[in-house]
Scaffold this active site. Structure first.
Site, PDB file in Angstrom:
ATOM      1  N   LYS A 111       0.858  -1.179   0.000  1.00 41.56           N
ATOM      2  CA  LYS A 111       0.000   0.000   0.000  1.00 41.56           C
ATOM      3  C   LYS A 111       0.896   1.231   0.000  1.00 41.56           C
ATOM      4  CE  LYS A 111      -3.186   2.790   2.686  1.00 41.56           C
ATOM      5  NZ  LYS A 111      -3.910   2.993   3.963  1.00 41.56           N
ATOM      6  N   GLY A 172      -8.927   8.568   9.539  1.00 40.93           N
ATOM      7  CA  GLY A 172      -9.288   8.576  10.946  1.00 40.93           C
ATOM      8  C   GLY A 172     -10.408   9.509  11.335  1.00 40.93           C
ATOM      9  N   ALA A 198      -9.940   4.980   3.885  1.00 44.70           N
ATOM     10  CA  ALA A 198      -9.902   6.104   4.834  1.00 44.70           C
ATOM     11  C   ALA A 198     -11.243   6.829   4.935  1.00 44.70           C
ATOM     12  CB  ALA A 198      -8.817   7.107   4.486  1.00 44.70           C
ATOM     13  N   GLY A 199     -11.602   7.169   6.172  1.00 44.71           N
ATOM     14  CA  GLY A 199     -12.770   8.000   6.431  1.00 44.71           C
ATOM     15  C   GLY A 199     -14.022   7.264   6.821  1.00 44.71           C
ATOM     16  N   ASN A 220      -9.261   1.069   9.390  1.00 50.02           N
ATOM     17  CA  ASN A 220      -8.552   0.734  10.617  1.00 50.02           C
ATOM     18  C   ASN A 220      -9.228   1.389  11.815  1.00 50.02           C
ATOM     19  OD1 ASN A 220      -5.031   0.897  11.701  1.00 50.02           O
ATOM     20  ND2 ASN A 220      -6.806   0.055  12.692  1.00 50.02           N
TER      21      ASN A 220
END
Length: 269
Positions: A111, A172, A198-199, A220
């Site tokens: 990644k 995040g 993300a998000g 995550n």
């Protein structure tokens, strides 16, 4: 439902990719990843001690699950490790970091993440494209984190990336998909898998990404910072599956006015 997909010739069943950071313990990390059903897990190379293989370390967990090239523990589902370049701010830093991962025996699928601003953590598009070109030539299978810009995604695909991973919102933030229109344009033109990265904040965000037609979702913080990470991981697993099924089923057309659910013919007068 048999709905396998592939990245660069790798056949996968789970469309959920999860990170290994921000958990309270290694035990919680393993339990949450297992609950998610994810086959691919990411690890930030710059934020872990790669030399620490002692009991209770993240690296020892990855080794036990087969993420470092060996066989997983008996009875355990293997994890495919996706090393990432979180914390890199230039193409050169990202390239050096991934070369190190290869020297340590990690898989060539990576990644790519090149950050342009420490507050928003938005990617640096120019540096990301530059790094991708070098890494692809060196034989890496590159999955780049990028802005939700159709032009940038096209350039990354042209550079030979195996997928494109546009953000839903800042890393995040948990804000969910801020620009479904851009994602729709990216999906319309991409010839490689599109993975939202993300998000995502909760299960409904993951479902929306899949309903739009994305091939996968990477997350995550949404799991690790939930009040119950293991339960949230399970919810994300179901949301990704439900969203994918809804996409395949095809939603009903939107209408301006009501449409009666029951037939109007043969009504009793």
């Amino acid at each position: 439902m048999n709905d396998a997909w592939s990245i660069a010739g790798r056949t996968l069943e789970s469309r959920l990719i999860v990170g290994t950071g921000k958990y309270k313990s290694v035990e919680e990390t393993e339990a949450a990843v297992d609950a998610s059903g994810a086959e691919i897990v990411t690890v930030a190379l710059r934020r872990v001690d790669l030399a620490d293989r002692g009991s209770g370390s993240l690296m020892s967990l990855l080794a036990r699950r087969g993420g470092l090239g060996g066989a997983p523990e008996a009875g355990k589902r293997p994890w495919l490790l996706l090393p990432n370049t979180a914390g890199c701010y230039t193409a050169d830093d990202a390239i050096r970091t991934l070369r190190l991962a290869r020297e340590l025996g990690m898989d060539g699928m990576v990644k790519l993440e090149v950050i342009g601003d420490p507050k928003t953590l938005y990617p640096d598009n120019e540096e990301t494209v530059a790094a991708a070109k070098v890494l692809v030539k060196e034989g890496f299978t590159v999955l780049p984190y990028c802005i939700d810009d159709p032009i940038v995604c096209r350039k990354l695909e042209d550079a030979g990336c195996a997928a494109v991973m546009p953000l839903a919102a800042p890393i995040g933030s948990g804000l969910g998909i801020r620009n479904p229109h851009n994602l729709s344009i990216i999906l319309e033109h991409a010839k490689v898998p599109v993975i939202v990265d993300a998000g995502v904040g909760t299960a409904s965000d993951a479902a929306v990404a899949m309903e739009l037609g994305c091939q996968g979702v990477l997350m995550n913080t949404a799991i690790a910072h939930a009040k119950d990470p293991v339960l949230m991981a399970h919810a994300m697993r179901e949301a990704v599956s439900a969203g994918r099924r809804a996409f395949l089923a095809g939603r009903m057309p939107r209408a301006r006015y009501a449409n009666a659910s029951s037939p109007t013919a043969g009504l009793i007068e």
